[in-house]
Design an enzyme around this catalytic site. Structure first.
Site, PDB file in Angstrom:
ATOM      1  N   LYS A  21     -11.083  -3.697  18.647  1.00  0.00           N
ATOM      2  CA  LYS A  21      -9.675  -4.012  18.900  1.00  0.00           C
ATOM      3  C   LYS A  21      -9.202  -3.543  20.272  1.00  0.00           C
ATOM      4  O   LYS A  21      -8.012  -3.580  20.576  1.00  0.00           O
ATOM      5  CB  LYS A  21      -8.818  -3.438  17.778  1.00  0.00           C
TER       6      LYS A  21
ATOM      7  N   ASN B 196       0.847  -1.192   0.000  1.00  0.00           N
ATOM      8  CA  ASN B 196       0.000   0.000   0.000  1.00  0.00           C
ATOM      9  C   ASN B 196       0.884   1.245   0.000  1.00  0.00           C
ATOM     10  O   ASN B 196       2.114   1.145  -0.071  1.00  0.00           O
ATOM     11  CB  ASN B 196      -0.964  -0.011   1.190  1.00  0.00           C
TER      12      ASN B 196
ATOM     13  N   LYS C 166     -13.580   0.175  14.921  1.00  0.00           N
ATOM     14  CA  LYS C 166     -12.241  -0.383  15.097  1.00  0.00           C
ATOM     15  C   LYS C 166     -11.760  -0.206  16.537  1.00  0.00           C
ATOM     16  O   LYS C 166     -11.151  -1.105  17.124  1.00  0.00           O
ATOM     17  CB  LYS C 166     -11.277   0.302  14.120  1.00  0.00           C
TER      18      LYS C 166
END
Length: 401
Positions: free
Chosen positions: A345, A208, A341
């Site tokens: 997480k 990326n 997220k």
């Protein structure tokens, strides 16, 4: 950054003086005020006009110059400075200061100094390694002077060896390190940065656009504030900061393993990296050709992918009392995805941005972010340099420790 700091740069006689204008330029770009003192020998290598131009201040050379005001010059300069940097520092000036000799303006200011003093030596390798120079350097260290290392390279005298002065950017980074408040001493940080790459064959890979700039800025800031820093980085095109441990990895699996090795001993894990979520199911030992087995080009090639380990989620589940900071680069609905997220997480806070905004992309020196904590408090930040953003993020971590 060095915004508002007053720095006196002393330049001694040596070919490395050609780097001094760049040092001043980089200091000023970080917001420092710089005044320059040149020894008479230094003016043989670089002109005072050059240093006056880059510093935007009068250059000081002669000890008994005509008074421009009622200040005693060597005392006023010593009082003004937050830090005195001598770059290059010759063997002669090192010897003089180590033995309390002040026969020029620079050595007099050094002896009258009451701030941090940093020497960046530059000299012939045999001069550097002479017992007298070694003794003088140890004496300076005993005074509390920071004496920077030198590099091994081809020197101006065409000999190969130790004695080359550090590059301007390295010197400025170390000056910043000396002037930053050490409020994170005893804390251990693991910081991931940059992209990962997943090999398809010996030639091709999946990756990326992450540049590593944000993670490197965070590592630099944490280290400057006294923390012990492990920086785990995927492939980047930028110079790593001076940290305690630097680990270069390629794949997401390698990054996971590196974090695992250091996680138990850390207080803070900052996941600034952009690891690849998927890897090719099968790696081809040989380069994949455009033509198929029948010798014709079908126009496409299918690559099956497997899911990589989710580093943040794994360590978030077992973090205990450790601080976990994450990042989310999104192209739409960044707050919504960031909140998800953050929750999934088990992060303490997350830094989210929209990569489609101008000034907020992966490779940019700047970013536009929102920071969301586990209580769903959201702070929005306009365009700012990643170095400044790193200071904000590390300060938020400090509040949680």
């Amino acid at each position: 950054m060095l915004k508002g700091k007053n720095i006196v740069l002393g330049i001694t006689g040596g070919i490395a003086a050609y780097k001094s204008p760049a040092i001043v330029s980089k200091l000023r770009k970080q917001g420092a005020n710089v005044k320059v003192i040149m020894t008479p020998s230094a003016t043989e290598f670089i002109t005072p006009l050059t240093m006056q131009t880059v510093s935007n201040n009068v250059v000081h050379i002669t000890l008994f110059d005509q008074l421009k005001n009622m200040d005693v010059e060597h005392v006023s300069l010593a009082k003004w400075a937050d830090l005195i940097l001598v770059a290059p520092a010759s063997a002669n000036t090192i010897a003089k200061f180590a033995n309390g000799i002040c026969d020029n303006l620079l050595t007099t200011v050094l002896l009258a100094g009451r701030s941090k003093i940093v020497f960046a030596p530059a000299m012939n390798t045999f001069m550097l390694n002479h017992p007298a120079t070694k003794k003088n350097i140890e004496t300076l260290k005993g005074f509390g002077v920071v004496v920077l290392k030198t590099k091994t390279d081809i020197l101006a005298c065409n000999e190969y060896g130790d004695g080359k002065m550090l590059e301007p950017e390295e010197i400025v980074e170390l000056v910043d390190l000396e002037l930053t408040e050490k409020d994170l001493c005893g804390k251990r940080f693991v910081i991931t940065s940059g992209p990962t790459i997943e090999a398809i064959d010996p030639v091709r890979y999946i990756t990326n656009h992450s540049s590593g700039k944000m993670g490197y800025a965070l590592a630099r800031e944490a280290k400057a504030r006294g923390a012990e820093v492990v920086l785990i980085s995927g492939p980047t095109a930028i110079t790593p900061p001076a940290v305690d441990t630097f680990i270069r990895v390629q794949s997401t699996a390698q990054m996971f393993k590196a974090v695992e090795e250091h996680f138990a001993n850390c207080d803070v894990l900052i996941k600034a990296a952009a690891p690849a979520d998927y890897a090719p199911l099968n790696y081809s030992e040989n380069k994949i050709k455009k033509t198929d087995t029948e010798g014709t080009d079908s126009g496409f090639h299918e690559i099956k992918l497997k899911k990589n380990p989710d580093i943040a989620k794994h360590f978030g589940a077992i973090k205990g009392t450790r601080i976990l900071v994450g990042f989310a680069a999104e192209s739409t609905d960044e707050i919504t995805y960031g909140l998800r997220k953050l929750r999934e997480k088990n992060m303490d806070f997350i830094v989210v941005n929209n990569i489609t905004k101008e000034g907020a992309g992966f490779k940019s020196d700047t970013n536009i972010v929102s920071i969301i904590d586990k209580n769903k408090n959201i702070e929005h930040f306009d365009t700012m340099h990643k170095v400044e953003l790193a200071k904000i993020i590390i300060s938020k971590v400090k509040e949680l420790l």
